[in-house]
Scaffold this motif. Structure first.
Motif, PDB file in Angstrom:
ATOM      1  N   TYR A   1       9.665 -53.277  12.738  1.00 23.04           N
ATOM      2  CA  TYR A   1       9.034 -52.724  11.553  1.00 23.04           C
ATOM      3  C   TYR A   1       9.899 -51.682  10.870  1.00 23.04           C
ATOM      4  N   SER A   2      10.904 -51.182  11.588  1.00 18.93           N
ATOM      5  CA  SER A   2      11.793 -50.196  10.981  1.00 18.93           C
ATOM      6  C   SER A   2      12.730 -50.887  10.006  1.00 18.93           C
ATOM      7  N   PRO A   3      13.047 -50.239   8.901  1.00 13.95           N
ATOM      8  CA  PRO A   3      13.945 -50.867   7.922  1.00 13.95           C
ATOM      9  C   PRO A   3      15.366 -50.989   8.458  1.00 13.95           C
ATOM     10  N   LEU A   4      16.042 -52.021   8.021  1.00 14.69           N
ATOM     11  CA  LEU A   4      17.442 -52.235   8.361  1.00 14.69           C
ATOM     12  C   LEU A   4      18.347 -51.503   7.375  1.00 14.69           C
TER      13      LEU A   4
ATOM     14  N   ARG B   1      19.267 -50.322  12.802  1.00 21.54           N
ATOM     15  CA  ARG B   1      18.023 -49.569  12.620  1.00 21.54           C
ATOM     16  C   ARG B   1      17.854 -48.652  13.808  1.00 21.54           C
TER      17      ARG B   1
END
Lengths: 114, 108
Positions: A100-103, A94
């Protein structure tokens, strides 16, 4: 962009053998991680890295080593394979350290240890 | 320890049916992500919900985050064979925690 690339796609090892699972990303992501996926147990974090030269243990690190010499690459090493390490392994990245950031996941390596 | 339970574990339905899958926890999460994984591939993010009570729609998929931010649901309207896959939820608290997933099979 290729995204996250994992090699090999399949691997069979005998107990006690060693090998390295390769992971490369071309998105300049700061954070990279390795998960294993087993039926009924979801994805479990093995090791992660928040930048080149920095690595840390996840939930199930025993039997695995990692290093991060470049931003792009994050190999996972099995020093002495055991049948309990039979699993599907996913590398994920990420952009930053924030959870909180998408993988972004690779397509996995299916490992069988006999 | 934060845990996420997904239900049902497996769902097999006919094309055109509606379905709901659930993701529950006793812990509060700051946000919750839903991923879909097809055989032989890695999970792909569908949506992130952040605010308690939030509802997000993605074509025929509707995602809801519980008011207390402890649970979430995914509702699919008029399921199609292309919806077949493993649906995973992941909760962001002090770390990212994945549920075990719901395997959905849509038969034509």
């Amino acid at each position: 962009n290729a995204g996250v690339t994992q090699t090999p796609k399949f691997q069979v090892l005998k107990t006690g053998q060693s090998m390295t699972l390769q992971c490369a990303q071309d998105m300049n992501h700061e954070y990279m991680s390795w998960y294993r996926q087993d039926p009924g147990m979801g994805l479990r974090l093995i090791h992660y890295s928040v930048g080149a030269g920095i690595t840390d243990q996840g939930e199930v690190p025993n039997g695995y080593n990692v290093s991060r010499s470049t931003t792009e690459d994050f190999p996972l090493r099995l020093l002495s394979a055991a049948p309990s390490q039979t699993s599907v392994y996913f590398c994920a990245s990420r952009p930053d350290r924030g959870i909180y950031s998408p993988l972004h996941f690779g397509n996995g390596t299916r490992l069988t240890v006999t | 320890t934060q845990l996420l339970e997904q239900s049902p574990q497996f769902l097999s339905i006919q094309e055109g049916e509606n379905l709901t899958v659930y993701c529950n926890s006793s812990s509060v999460f700051s946000s919750l992500q839903w991923y879909r994984q097809e055989p032989g591939e890695g999970p792909v993010l569908l949506v992130t919900v952040v605010t308690g009570g939030e509802v997000k729609k993605l074509k025929r998929l509707t995602f809801q985050f519980g008011d207390a931010r402890k649970d979430s649901s995914l509702h699919i309207t008029a399921a199609q064979p292309g919806d077949t896959g493993l649906y995973l939820c992941a909760g962001a608290g002090n770390k990212l925690v994945f549920g075990a997933g719901t395997i959905l099979r849509v038969k034509s």
